[in-house]
Design an enzyme around this catalytic site. Structure first.
Site, PDB file in Angstrom:
ATOM      1  N   ASP A  76       1.584  -6.429  -6.337  1.00 52.43           N
ATOM      2  CA  ASP A  76       2.342  -5.218  -6.674  1.00 52.43           C
ATOM      3  C   ASP A  76       1.495  -4.259  -7.508  1.00 52.43           C
ATOM      4  OD1 ASP A  76       4.482  -6.253  -5.327  1.00 52.43           O
ATOM      5  OD2 ASP A  76       5.595  -6.857  -7.125  1.00 52.43           O
TER       6      ASP A  76
ATOM      7  N   GLU B 291       1.154  -3.206   2.854  1.00 56.61           N
ATOM      8  CA  GLU B 291      -0.037  -2.717   2.150  1.00 56.61           C
ATOM      9  C   GLU B 291      -0.635  -1.504   2.842  1.00 56.61           C
ATOM     10  OE1 GLU B 291      -1.527  -6.073   4.886  1.00 56.61           O
ATOM     11  OE2 GLU B 291       0.293  -5.501   3.815  1.00 56.61           O
TER      12      GLU B 291
END
Length: 291
Positions: A154, A180
């Site tokens: 994160d 991502e």
């Protein structure tokens, strides 16, 4: 003769008294009308305008109207209360709308909002400069999650998003495209400028080690980029995404940490020329060959 003069004077006196009485009555009536206009009609007209402005979602201003008529003032106070409640509702709706349109983790636009912006911009940009799209994917992101945990992953996503925000123009649209993967839509660019921006982003990510809070370590990350453009007059937003997507997977198959441009070669820093990414190259085919 004296009787006639007396009667005449008496009649004139009565006429003057009548005239004065009528004049006094007219003055009183004018005063009453003025009072009614100021105390009732003006507040009513203002009340009407405020009600219309609330119905049309316009701001009538925050200055309340004062009147000496108690009942009218109560009505206007109630309208002022309603106006404040509607403003609070609008603020809450705006916050909820932003939460629905933004990615919670990175603060960038989410994919649904990005797709909506892209479809509108590409269609509207029929006679203007081409729209360019940059897709980027963080290399080996799964290993970050597997090795350092999801909190570290994160943090990587947040810092990459911060680099995007600080690198693109206010007119460009940056979004988290999924997982991502990130995207930047350039409404008024050209392919060469988009490629230069992509390479600048690639360098910035490569030269920005991600500090992991609580672990005291830094992660060296990189990203692969695919760049594509759609010319004036085209309304094919899905084709733009597909072209950039194919270019992205070509960059990954070429060894990652590089930029590929759909339809033309691009020289990397070491001077090597990348293969041209054509429309005939399929994503599945590239993914199978990707290391």
């Amino acid at each position: 003769m004296q009787t006639f003069t007396y009667k005449r004077d008496a009649a004139l006196e009565q006429l003057m008294i009548a005239c004065l009485s009528v004049t006094a009555a007219l003055v009183v009536l004018a005063g009453l009308l003025r009072l009614i206009h100021a105390s009732v009609l003006v507040p009513l007209f203002s009340l009407r305008e405020d009600i219309l402005s609330l119905a049309e979602v316009r701001d009538p201003g925050s200055k309340p109207l004062r009147t000496r008529v108690r009942e009218m003032q109560r009505v206007y106070d109630a309208l002022q209360f309603l106006r404040e409640r509607l403003r609070e509702r609008d603020t809450l709706m705006s916050e909820l709308r932003e939460q629905a349109e933004k990615d919670e983790l990175t603060g960038l636009w989410n994919r649904q909002s990005f797709e909506r912006f892209g479809q509108v911009l590409v269609v509207q940009n029929k006679a203007g400069p081409p729209s360019c799209l940059i897709l980027l994917d963080i290399d080996h992101f799964k290993s970050v999650d597997d090795t350092h945990g999801h909190l570290a992953g994160d943090e990587v996503l947040r810092q990459v998003a911060a680099l995007l925000r600080s690198s693109v123009r206010s007119s460009d649209i940056a979004a988290r495209f999924g997982g991502e993967e990130f995207a930047v839509l350039i409404p008024d660019g050209n392919l060469d400028a988009a490629a230069r921006l992509a390479n600048a982003l690639r360098t910035a990510i490569e030269e920005h080690p991600v500090r992991l809070s609580g672990q005291g370590s830094r992660l060296q990350i990189s990203a692969s980029f695919g760049v594509a453009s759609v010319g004036p007059g085209s309304t094919c937003w899905p084709h733009l995404i597909q072209s950039a997507d194919v270019a992205l997977y070509q960059a990954k198959s070429q060894g990652r940490n590089r930029v590929c441009v759909s339809g033309r070669p691009l020289l990397q820093q070491d001077g090597r020329e990348l293969d041209v990414v054509g429309a005939h190259v399929s994503r599945d085919r590239i993914a199978k060959n990707s290391p």
